[in-house]
Motif scaffolding. Structure first.
Motif, PDB file in Angstrom:
ATOM      1  N   VAL A  61       0.851  -1.189   0.000  1.00 52.29           N
ATOM      2  CA  VAL A  61       0.000   0.000   0.000  1.00 52.29           C
ATOM      3  C   VAL A  61       0.886   1.238   0.000  1.00 52.29           C
ATOM      4  CG1 VAL A  61      -1.729   1.308   1.286  1.00 52.29           C
ATOM      5  CG2 VAL A  61      -1.823  -1.197   1.256  1.00 52.29           C
ATOM      6  N   ASN A  62       0.640   2.135  -0.944  1.00 53.44           N
ATOM      7  CA  ASN A  62       1.347   3.404  -1.021  1.00 53.44           C
ATOM      8  C   ASN A  62       0.363   4.422  -1.572  1.00 53.44           C
ATOM      9  OD1 ASN A  62       3.273   5.356  -0.897  1.00 53.44           O
ATOM     10  ND2 ASN A  62       4.471   4.602  -2.635  1.00 53.44           N
ATOM     11  N   PHE A  63      -0.464   4.971  -0.691  1.00 52.59           N
ATOM     12  CA  PHE A  63      -1.538   5.880  -1.096  1.00 52.59           C
ATOM     13  C   PHE A  63      -1.272   7.269  -0.541  1.00 52.59           C
ATOM     14  CE2 PHE A  63      -5.389   8.172   0.021  1.00 52.59           C
ATOM     15  CZ  PHE A  63      -6.071   8.192  -1.186  1.00 52.59           C
ATOM     16  N   TYR A  64      -1.529   8.282  -1.358  1.00 52.39           N
ATOM     17  CA  TYR A  64      -1.495   9.672  -0.905  1.00 52.39           C
ATOM     18  C   TYR A  64      -2.680  10.379  -1.545  1.00 52.39           C
ATOM     19  CZ  TYR A  64      -0.083  14.407   0.117  1.00 52.39           C
ATOM     20  OH  TYR A  64      -0.064  15.692   0.577  1.00 52.39           O
ATOM     21  N   GLY A  65      -3.480  11.054  -0.742  1.00 50.98           N
ATOM     22  CA  GLY A  65      -4.623  11.770  -1.288  1.00 50.98           C
ATOM     23  C   GLY A  65      -5.204  12.727  -0.270  1.00 50.98           C
ATOM     24  N   ASN A  66      -6.183  13.504  -0.703  1.00 45.42           N
ATOM     25  CA  ASN A  66      -6.821  14.475   0.191  1.00 45.42           C
ATOM     26  C   ASN A  66      -8.330  14.488  -0.013  1.00 45.42           C
ATOM     27  OD1 ASN A  66      -6.354  15.633  -2.339  1.00 45.42           O
ATOM     28  ND2 ASN A  66      -6.423  17.695  -1.514  1.00 45.42           N
ATOM     29  N   PRO A  67      -9.015  13.504   0.583  1.00 45.36           N
ATOM     30  CA  PRO A  67     -10.481  13.460   0.476  1.00 45.36           C
ATOM     31  C   PRO A  67     -11.127  14.597   1.273  1.00 45.36           C
ATOM     32  CG  PRO A  67      -9.701  11.761   1.963  1.00 45.36           C
ATOM     33  CD  PRO A  67      -8.485  12.391   1.350  1.00 45.36           C
ATOM     34  N   ASP A  68     -12.364  14.891   0.941  1.00 40.43           N
ATOM     35  CA  ASP A  68     -13.121  15.929   1.642  1.00 40.43           C
ATOM     36  C   ASP A  68     -13.269  15.597   3.129  1.00 40.43           C
ATOM     37  OD1 ASP A  68     -13.450  17.282  -0.702  1.00 40.43           O
ATOM     38  OD2 ASP A  68     -15.517  16.646  -1.025  1.00 40.43           O
ATOM     39  N   CYS A  69     -13.260  16.637   3.941  1.00 41.50           N
ATOM     40  CA  CYS A  69     -13.453  16.502   5.382  1.00 41.50           C
ATOM     41  C   CYS A  69     -14.020  17.814   5.882  1.00 41.50           C
ATOM     42  CB  CYS A  69     -12.117  16.207   6.067  1.00 41.50           C
ATOM     43  SG  CYS A  69     -12.200  16.204   7.858  1.00 41.50           S
ATOM     44  N   TYR A  70     -15.214  17.796   6.457  1.00 33.75           N
ATOM     45  CA  TYR A  70     -15.872  19.032   6.887  1.00 33.75           C
ATOM     46  C   TYR A  70     -16.121  19.076   8.390  1.00 33.75           C
ATOM     47  CZ  TYR A  70     -16.469  19.560   1.921  1.00 33.75           C
ATOM     48  OH  TYR A  70     -16.227  19.668   0.587  1.00 33.75           O
ATOM     49  N   ASN A  71     -15.359  18.345   9.166  1.00 31.33           N
ATOM     50  CA  ASN A  71     -15.495  18.360  10.611  1.00 31.33           C
ATOM     51  C   ASN A  71     -14.575  19.445  11.167  1.00 31.33           C
ATOM     52  OD1 ASN A  71     -15.991  17.782  13.231  1.00 31.33           O
ATOM     53  ND2 ASN A  71     -15.404  15.628  13.119  1.00 31.33           N
ATOM     54  N   THR A  72     -15.094  20.384  11.935  1.00 29.68           N
ATOM     55  CA  THR A  72     -14.290  21.521  12.378  1.00 29.68           C
ATOM     56  C   THR A  72     -13.660  21.352  13.754  1.00 29.68           C
ATOM     57  OG1 THR A  72     -16.235  22.613  13.289  1.00 29.68           O
ATOM     58  CG2 THR A  72     -15.633  23.151  11.013  1.00 29.68           C
ATOM     59  N   ASP A  73     -14.051  20.338  14.532  1.00 26.80           N
ATOM     60  CA  ASP A  73     -13.498  20.238  15.876  1.00 26.80           C
ATOM     61  C   ASP A  73     -12.543  19.067  16.082  1.00 26.80           C
ATOM     62  OD1 ASP A  73     -15.381  18.302  15.694  1.00 26.80           O
ATOM     63  OD2 ASP A  73     -16.421  18.805  17.553  1.00 26.80           O
ATOM     64  N   SER A  74     -12.445  18.155  15.139  1.00 29.46           N
ATOM     65  CA  SER A  74     -11.509  17.043  15.277  1.00 29.46           C
ATOM     66  C   SER A  74     -11.243  16.401  13.925  1.00 29.46           C
ATOM     67  CB  SER A  74     -12.052  15.998  16.252  1.00 29.46           C
ATOM     68  OG  SER A  74     -13.252  15.460  15.757  1.00 29.46           O
ATOM     69  N   LEU A  75     -10.104  15.733  13.852  1.00 23.94           N
ATOM     70  CA  LEU A  75      -9.788  14.921  12.684  1.00 23.94           C
ATOM     71  C   LEU A  75     -10.187  13.496  13.008  1.00 23.94           C
ATOM     72  CD1 LEU A  75      -6.226  16.219  11.787  1.00 23.94           C
ATOM     73  CD2 LEU A  75      -8.297  16.520  10.444  1.00 23.94           C
ATOM     74  N   ILE A  76     -10.907  12.862  12.131  1.00 27.29           N
ATOM     75  CA  ILE A  76     -11.351  11.490  12.346  1.00 27.29           C
ATOM     76  C   ILE A  76     -10.863  10.628  11.189  1.00 27.29           C
ATOM     77  CG2 ILE A  76     -13.332   9.961  12.598  1.00 27.29           C
ATOM     78  CD1 ILE A  76     -14.872  12.428  13.666  1.00 27.29           C
ATOM     79  N   VAL A  77     -10.154   9.560  11.531  1.00 24.78           N
ATOM     80  CA  VAL A  77      -9.712   8.588  10.533  1.00 24.78           C
ATOM     81  C   VAL A  77     -10.342   7.261  10.902  1.00 24.78           C
ATOM     82  CG1 VAL A  77      -7.752   7.351   9.551  1.00 24.78           C
ATOM     83  CG2 VAL A  77      -7.555   9.786  10.054  1.00 24.78           C
ATOM     84  N   SER A  78     -11.093   6.707   9.967  1.00 23.51           N
ATOM     85  CA  SER A  78     -11.808   5.456  10.193  1.00 23.51           C
ATOM     86  C   SER A  78     -11.169   4.341   9.365  1.00 23.51           C
ATOM     87  CB  SER A  78     -13.274   5.638   9.792  1.00 23.51           C
ATOM     88  OG  SER A  78     -13.949   4.410   9.835  1.00 23.51           O
ATOM     89  N   TYR A  79     -10.736   3.280  10.036  1.00 23.27           N
ATOM     90  CA  TYR A  79     -10.166   2.113   9.364  1.00 23.27           C
ATOM     91  C   TYR A  79     -11.156   0.961   9.467  1.00 23.27           C
ATOM     92  CZ  TYR A  79      -7.495  -2.072   8.471  1.00 23.27           C
ATOM     93  OH  TYR A  79      -7.093  -3.287   7.965  1.00 23.27           O
ATOM     94  N   LYS A  80     -11.503   0.366   8.321  1.00 14.33           N
ATOM     95  CA  LYS A  80     -12.391  -0.810   8.264  1.00 14.33           C
ATOM     96  C   LYS A  80     -11.597  -1.971   7.681  1.00 14.33           C
ATOM     97  CE  LYS A  80     -16.258   1.394   9.279  1.00 14.33           C
ATOM     98  NZ  LYS A  80     -16.848   1.295  10.561  1.00 14.33           N
ATOM     99  N   ALA A  81     -11.481  -3.026   8.426  1.00 11.40           N
ATOM    100  CA  ALA A  81     -10.681  -4.175   8.004  1.00 11.40           C
ATOM    101  C   ALA A  81     -11.237  -4.867   6.760  1.00 11.40           C
ATOM    102  CB  ALA A  81     -10.567  -5.176   9.147  1.00 11.40           C
ATOM    103  N   TYR A  82     -12.537  -4.863   6.582  1.00 11.29           N
ATOM    104  CA  TYR A  82     -13.219  -5.549   5.489  1.00 11.29           C
ATOM    105  C   TYR A  82     -12.710  -6.988   5.401  1.00 11.29           C
ATOM    106  CZ  TYR A  82     -15.591  -6.190   0.999  1.00 11.29           C
ATOM    107  OH  TYR A  82     -16.398  -6.657  -0.009  1.00 11.29           O
ATOM    108  N   ARG A  83     -11.841  -7.321   4.462  1.00 11.64           N
ATOM    109  CA  ARG A  83     -11.331  -8.692   4.323  1.00 11.64           C
ATOM    110  C   ARG A  83      -9.894  -8.854   4.810  1.00 11.64           C
ATOM    111  NH1 ARG A  83     -13.417  -9.685  -1.816  1.00 11.64           N
ATOM    112  NH2 ARG A  83     -15.641  -9.671  -1.353  1.00 11.64           N
ATOM    113  N   ALA A  84      -9.221  -7.774   5.144  1.00 10.21           N
ATOM    114  CA  ALA A  84      -7.821  -7.837   5.571  1.00 10.21           C
ATOM    115  C   ALA A  84      -7.699  -8.489   6.949  1.00 10.21           C
ATOM    116  CB  ALA A  84      -7.214  -6.441   5.599  1.00 10.21           C
ATOM    117  N   THR A  85      -6.721  -9.381   7.094  1.00  6.89           N
ATOM    118  CA  THR A  85      -6.476 -10.029   8.383  1.00  6.89           C
ATOM    119  C   THR A  85      -5.001  -9.980   8.786  1.00  6.89           C
ATOM    120  OG1 THR A  85      -6.207 -12.186   7.322  1.00  6.89           O
ATOM    121  CG2 THR A  85      -8.415 -11.625   8.148  1.00  6.89           C
TER     122      THR A  85
END
Length: 94
Positions: A61-85
């Motif tokens: 994995v080698n990803f760099y990007g800047n998706p939209d984020c409109y939360n003004t009081d905190s940064l939230i990063v959500s990781y979902k395992a989906y099929r990864a183990t």
């Protein structure tokens, strides 16, 4: 230049060693003008996973990007395992 000003914030780094478990990271960051979050994701996973809705394919994995984020009081990063183990990921965000 306007994009850089509207996305200015502190740098944060997290490492996910258990990629088989969903995780959410919160970082207080009071930037009232935030419109995006910068993500740099590196590592290796055995199957598909998601970070803030972005699909990470299996393998290196080698990803760099800047998706939209409109939360003004905190940064939230959500990781979902989906099929990864197996594998590890390093997520840098600001």
């Amino acid at each position: 230049m306007l994009l850089m000003l509207s996305c200015n914030s502190s740098n944060h780094v997290v490492e996910i060693k258990d990629v088989g478990r969903d995780t959410v990271f919160y970082s207080e960051d009071y930037d009232a003008n935030r419109t995006c979050i910068f993500l740099k994701i590196t590592g290796n996973i055995d199957d598909t996973a998601f970070v803030n809705g972005i699909a990470l394919p299996p393998g290196t994995v080698n990803f760099y990007g800047n998706p939209d984020c409109y939360n003004t009081d905190s940064l939230i990063v959500s990781y979902k395992a989906y099929r990864a183990t197996k594998g590890t990921l390093r997520i840098e965000y600001h």
